[in-house]
Design a protein around this motif. Structure first.
Motif, PDB file in Angstrom:
ATOM      1  N   CYS A 102      14.657  75.416   5.731  1.00  0.00           N
ATOM      2  CA  CYS A 102      14.026  74.739   4.583  1.00  0.00           C
ATOM      3  C   CYS A 102      14.786  75.054   3.298  1.00  0.00           C
ATOM      4  O   CYS A 102      15.119  74.164   2.513  1.00  0.00           O
ATOM      5  CB  CYS A 102      12.574  75.197   4.412  1.00  0.00           C
ATOM      6  SG  CYS A 102      11.442  74.568   5.660  1.00  0.00           S
ATOM      7  N   ILE A 217       7.358  71.621   0.555  1.00  0.00           N
ATOM      8  CA  ILE A 217       7.454  72.315   1.838  1.00  0.00           C
ATOM      9  C   ILE A 217       6.155  72.042   2.594  1.00  0.00           C
ATOM     10  O   ILE A 217       5.088  71.905   1.990  1.00  0.00           O
ATOM     11  CB  ILE A 217       7.745  73.808   1.629  1.00  0.00           C
ATOM     12  CG1 ILE A 217       8.247  74.437   2.922  1.00  0.00           C
ATOM     13  CG2 ILE A 217       6.554  74.551   1.070  1.00  0.00           C
ATOM     14  CD1 ILE A 217       9.063  75.683   2.698  1.00  0.00           C
ATOM     15  N   ILE A 230      10.361  70.206   5.253  1.00  0.00           N
ATOM     16  CA  ILE A 230      10.582  70.185   3.794  1.00  0.00           C
ATOM     17  C   ILE A 230      11.228  68.864   3.409  1.00  0.00           C
ATOM     18  O   ILE A 230      11.874  68.214   4.239  1.00  0.00           O
ATOM     19  CB  ILE A 230      11.461  71.381   3.346  1.00  0.00           C
ATOM     20  CG1 ILE A 230      11.414  71.584   1.829  1.00  0.00           C
ATOM     21  CG2 ILE A 230      12.906  71.201   3.849  1.00  0.00           C
ATOM     22  CD1 ILE A 230      12.002  72.897   1.347  1.00  0.00           C
TER      23      ILE A 230
END
Ligand code: ZN
Length: 410
Positions: A102, A217, A230
């Motif tokens: 992410c 996220i 994300i």
């Protein structure tokens, strides 16, 4: 989403493993994992709901021997029993890798300093942000929530470059930094914002007041925690890490699997989880799969921004009201800011929808006309006229965690 033969095999293995837990042994009694030979077979399996996990309290989901469990987390249930999720070391490692991915997707590197404001403890949020930061080699600053004065001082003194927060807390900090005219003294470049659904107006205000790029996220405690997906620099939905998860979108009323692109509830099956595997878990998050590959080149499928929760949807005089819809309607109207609250009550045998919203207009400076505009837009778009009431900026309550926006008092 797409189900290859390999995915089906992994799903079957996950079902076989899940059946080592007391919960799934009972739930799938008489359904051997080998019986799941096709996508059609899989889609006939019963869903797992949050209430099921509550009923499995405390450790009915545990699918490994005790000594392999290294950690427990608990979801922040608003009512009743909490849900306890046990993690093995592999689960913790997998979660860290997803979280690092992410950060990498958001262009965050080992040179960054991450100001982590979500809470630590039984809740998964803070510790997930921490794990991913450490694996990436970035500097984690584990602030936790609260004490805005100290947050801003540390942000300035330590040169934090990335703010990790819920949207509500990011807004609270942004407004405070703007009020104190401190932006020029901070090094913030990016925000990683999660844990609650937020609209474009709120995003715009946080980005503008902090002067940062924002990334959404995604995640939930039942399925590792935040960090299972994300948004990327293309800002077109959120990528989901489908090497760890199999995802479906279903009609929340009928449970039917929907074709790609149609809006419904996200359902997740874990493919790698050991401590507490989940098969067809209903997240209650409303979204849709975005078609085609993303311009960023990542090979992972995308879902649209979360528009609400299937249990936040309330019906008023035949119209469906949920936070994502209210956001969309308010976004159409100039001079209406991001914050609002909806109170639904029963008066003289009729449902009344009271809508409080914030505006930068001063009292008496056209607020009455703005209220009429809001009422007309709702009437035109959803066939329901609210009682709209304009308030000044900061008049509605702010939250350090998640904001509750719809109150059904009927
Ligand atoms: Zn992308």
């Amino acid at each position: 989403m797409e189900m290859t033969g390999i995915t089906l095999g992994r799903i079957r293995a996950s079902i076989a493993h899940a059946m080592k837990s007391p919960f799934y042994r009972e739930r799938f009694a008489g359904i051997p994992a080998e019986a799941v030979q096709s996508r059609g077979d899989f889609e006939k399996l019963p869903f797992t709901a949050k209430e099921d996990l509550r009923d499995a309290y405390p450790l009915g989901l545990l699918a490994v021997d005790d000594e392999r469990v290294v950690r427990l987390h608990s979801s922040s249930g608003t009512t009743g029993m909490p849900v306890i999720i046990p993690y093995t070391q592999k689960d913790v490692n997998d979660w860290s890798r997803m979280f690092r991915r992410c950060y990498e997707t958001a262009g965050i590197t080992a040179k960054d300093r991450l100001h982590i404001t979500p809470g630590y403890g039984l809740w998964t949020a803070g510790i997930g942000f921490q794990l991913g930061a450490e694996l990436l080699g970035a500097m984690a600053i584990p602030m936790g929530p609260g004490n805005t004065d100290k947050q801003i001082k540390m942000m300035e003194d330590l040169g934090s470059t990335v703010l990790c927060a819920t949207a509500s807390y990011a807004l609270l900090l942004a407004e405070e930094i703007e009020r104190r005219r401190l932006r020029g003294r901070l090094c913030l470049k990016k925000g990683v914002i999660g844990s609650e659904r937020w609209g474009e107006k709120m995003r715009g205000r946080i980005a503008a007041e902090l002067g940062v790029e924002l990334y959404d996220i995604y995640g939930l405690t039942e399925v590792y925690g935040p960090g299972i997906g994300i948004s990327c620099s293309c800002r077109a939905g959120m990528h989901l890490w489908t090497d760890y998860l199999y995802c479906e979108i279903i009609d929340p009323r009928t449970g039917e699997v929907l074709p790609p692109g149609e809006g419904g509830e996200l359902v997740i099956t874990t493919l790698e989880k050991e401590g507490a595997p989940l098969i067809r878990y209903r997240t209650r998050d409303l979204t849709r799969e975005l078609p085609g590959p993303c311009a960023c080149g990542l090979p992972y499928p995308r879902i649209d921004a979360i528009t609400g929760r299937s249990d936040d949807m309330v019906k008023v005089k035949g119209a469906m009201i949920y936070p994502g819809r209210v956001d969309e309607l308010l976004a159409l109207i100039p001079d209406v800011s991001s914050e609002y609250q909806v109170y639904i009550e029963r008066r003289d045998n009729r449902d009344v929808l009271n809508l409080f919203f914030e505006t930068p207009l001063a009292a008496g400076e056209g607020r009455a006309a703005l209220e009429k505009t809001v009422e007309a837009v709702f009437k035109a778009e959803i066939g329901l006229t609210p009682r709209a009431k304009a308030l000044g900026i900061m008049e509605l309550p702010r939250s350090e965690k998640k904001s509750i926006r719809i109150f059904d008092k009927r």
